[in-house]
Design a protein around this motif. Structure first.
Motif, short mmCIF file in Angstrom:
data_model
loop_
_atom_site.label_atom_id
_atom_site.label_comp_id
_atom_site.label_asym_id
_atom_site.label_seq_id
_atom_site.Cartn_x
_atom_site.Cartn_y
_atom_site.Cartn_z
N PHE A 36 55.89 -0.61 -54.47
CA PHE A 36 57.25 -0.14 -53.65
C PHE A 36 58.21 -0.45 -54.25
CE2 PHE A 36 54.72 -0.05 -50.10
CZ PHE A 36 55.07 0.84 -49.21
N ALA A 37 58.42 -1.66 -55.55
CA ALA A 37 59.49 -1.83 -56.24
C ALA A 37 60.45 -0.51 -57.10
CB ALA A 37 58.61 -1.73 -57.95
N ASP A 38 61.32 -0.89 -57.10
CA ASP A 38 62.84 -0.19 -56.90
C ASP A 38 62.71 1.07 -55.46
OD1 ASP A 38 63.61 -1.21 -59.14
OD2 ASP A 38 61.88 -0.88 -60.19
N CYS A 39 62.06 0.72 -54.50
CA CYS A 39 62.97 1.98 -53.37
C CYS A 39 64.16 1.57 -52.69
CB CYS A 39 61.71 1.37 -52.39
SG CYS A 39 59.75 2.57 -52.58
N THR A 40 65.45 1.88 -53.60
CA THR A 40 66.61 1.70 -53.15
C THR A 40 66.95 1.09 -52.37
OG1 THR A 40 67.19 3.26 -54.81
CG2 THR A 40 66.83 0.35 -55.73
N HIS A 41 66.31 2.18 -51.19
CA HIS A 41 66.29 3.34 -49.53
C HIS A 41 65.74 2.49 -48.64
CE1 HIS A 41 69.61 5.67 -51.45
NE2 HIS A 41 69.08 6.24 -52.44
N LEU A 42 64.75 1.51 -48.99
CA LEU A 42 63.49 1.10 -47.71
C LEU A 42 64.67 0.46 -46.74
CD1 LEU A 42 60.88 0.98 -46.75
CD2 LEU A 42 60.43 -0.28 -48.54
N VAL A 43 64.73 -0.04 -46.03
CA VAL A 43 65.60 -0.45 -44.73
C VAL A 43 64.66 -1.26 -43.96
CG1 VAL A 43 66.46 -0.82 -42.87
CG2 VAL A 43 67.10 1.05 -44.65
N SER A 44 63.13 -0.80 -43.76
CA SER A 44 61.88 -1.32 -42.97
C SER A 44 60.96 -1.16 -43.28
CB SER A 44 62.36 -1.56 -41.02
OG SER A 44 62.04 0.13 -41.27
N VAL A 45 59.92 -1.99 -43.38
CA VAL A 45 58.44 -2.12 -43.80
C VAL A 45 57.37 -1.82 -42.23
CG1 VAL A 45 56.39 -1.75 -44.44
CG2 VAL A 45 58.87 -2.10 -45.85
N ASP A 46 56.59 -2.18 -42.02
CA ASP A 46 55.76 -2.08 -40.66
C ASP A 46 54.36 -2.41 -40.97
OD1 ASP A 46 54.44 -2.43 -38.04
OD2 ASP A 46 54.88 -0.46 -37.54
N PHE A 47 54.23 -3.84 -40.96
CA PHE A 47 53.02 -3.82 -41.76
C PHE A 47 51.67 -3.89 -40.85
CE2 PHE A 47 55.51 -6.04 -44.13
CZ PHE A 47 56.40 -5.57 -45.59
N PRO A 48 50.32 -3.50 -41.24
CA PRO A 48 49.42 -3.64 -40.42
C PRO A 48 48.81 -4.96 -40.09
CG PRO A 48 49.12 -2.28 -42.13
CD PRO A 48 49.88 -2.87 -41.87
N PRO A 49 47.72 -5.17 -39.09
CA PRO A 49 46.98 -6.68 -39.50
C PRO A 49 45.91 -6.99 -40.08
CG PRO A 49 46.93 -5.19 -36.49
CD PRO A 49 47.97 -4.54 -37.54
N THR A 50 46.09 -5.74 -40.64
CA THR A 50 44.48 -5.90 -41.72
C THR A 50 45.23 -5.90 -42.77
OG1 THR A 50 44.80 -3.26 -41.50
CG2 THR A 50 43.39 -3.89 -40.69
N LEU A 51 46.49 -6.10 -42.91
CA LEU A 51 47.04 -6.21 -44.30
C LEU A 51 46.58 -7.95 -45.35
CD1 LEU A 51 48.32 -5.52 -47.20
CD2 LEU A 51 49.88 -6.37 -45.79
N LYS A 52 45.68 -8.30 -46.00
CA LYS A 52 45.87 -10.00 -46.60
C LYS A 52 46.22 -9.80 -47.70
CE LYS A 52 43.80 -10.21 -42.65
NZ LYS A 52 43.97 -10.86 -41.97
N LYS A 53 47.08 -8.85 -48.63
CA LYS A 53 47.43 -8.52 -49.98
C LYS A 53 48.41 -8.15 -50.08
CE LYS A 53 45.72 -9.65 -54.85
NZ LYS A 53 44.33 -9.95 -55.81
N ILE A 54 49.64 -8.79 -51.11
CA ILE A 54 50.60 -8.72 -51.42
C ILE A 54 50.39 -8.62 -52.45
CG2 ILE A 54 53.01 -7.95 -51.01
CD1 ILE A 54 52.73 -7.94 -47.97
N GLY A 55 51.01 -7.98 -53.89
CA GLY A 55 50.60 -7.80 -54.91
C GLY A 55 52.24 -8.39 -55.75
#
Length: 284
Positions: A36-55
């Motif tokens: 999501f790098a440089d998504c300059t308009h992104l205000v919110s993200v809904d992360f799921p409970p299955t998410l374990k790693k963010i690069g």
């Protein structure tokens, strides 16, 4: 979710750099580096409970992103949220063992940092230039690496836990308003330039501890402090000996004996006091 490139439960890329909100589907276990790098308009993200790693750099320079609930994430990449200028709230879960380099650097709206008890390491530049940070809670951290809090100019005071073994170069440099630093570990190693350009700080530490000596050697103000109390009954002559030796203690007269008093002192001074007065049995 046409704007999300997903393969084998891994989110590889957000192809729409102008999205305002992102709902990451349940089942996703990893968000790839720079997704999501440089998504300059992104205000919110809904992360799921299955998410374990963010690069690495996954949300780099998402300048309008306001919150990040990372409760279920166990691995965070370097600079993953760096440059998120509007990020003001982050929730970290108990599965995270360390914070990587630069993960929240230049998050200029972040005010409070509360680290879960499992986090033992804070990486280089982790909170660099987080100019709004006013408080940090890090109960079990063992090492703070280079420039981790560099430029946190609204950090006024901090307590460094007894678990902390090492403070690296420039960790608190250019923290212009930092005035009060309490160091609980008596054997901590502090690099000489850990507080570069951070003027007028007072280091509170046990008398004769490593932090106490560091403050004196580097010409910082030092306030001897009783961090771990021990007690002993002594007479007035013994109290005079301790005063002459420069030992810090607090004294309260015994109610049933005007010549005796109970002194309170830091446990780290026990051996030195015994060398001056002898063991407790020698008081009698």
């Amino acid at each position: 979710m046409e704007y999300l490139d997903i393969q084998d439960n891994i989110l590889l890329e957000c192809t729409d750099k102008k999205i305002l909100t992102a709902v990451i589907p349940d089942g996703i276990t990893e968000i790839s580096e720079n997704a999501f790098a440089d998504c300059t308009h992104l205000v919110s993200v809904d992360f799921p409970p299955t998410l374990k790693k963010i690069g690495d750099g996954a949300f780099y320079s998402c300048v309008k992103l306001k919150t990040a609930d990372l409760s279920n994430v166990s691995i965070l990449g370097a600079y993953a949220f760096s440059g998120c200028l509007s990020l003001c709230s982050v929730t970290l879960g108990n599965n995270i063992g360390y914070l990587p380099n630069g993960i929240f650097s230049d998050c200029t709206m972040l005010e409070e940092i509360k680290l879960p008890e499992n986090i033992t390491y804070i990486g280089c530049e982790c909170f660099k230039n987080c100019v709004s940070v006013t408080s940090v809670d890090m109960d079990n951290v063992m090492e703070i690496d280079t420039s981790a809090f560099f430029g946190c100019e609204n950090l006024y005071g901090i307590t460094l836990p007894s678990s902390l073994l090492h403070i690296s170069s420039d960790t608190f440099s250019n923290c212009n308003n930092l005035k009060d630093v309490t160091v609980r570990n008596r054997l901590i190693y502090i690099d000489d330039d850990a507080f570069n350009n951070t003027k007028d700080i007072t280091i509170r530490a046990a008398q004769f501890s490593a932090a106490y000596k560091y403050a004196i050697d580097n010409k910082h103000k030092c306030q001897p402090t009783i961090l771990d109390s021990s007690y002993r009954e002594i007479d007035r002559k013994c109290a005079e000996k301790l005063n002459q030796a420069g030992i810090m203690f607090q004294m309260k007269p015994c109610p049933d004996n005007s010549d005796k008093a109970i002194i309170r002192f830091d446990s780290s001074q026990t051996k030195e006091i015994e060398s001056i007065l002898g063991g407790i049995k020698d008081d009698k």
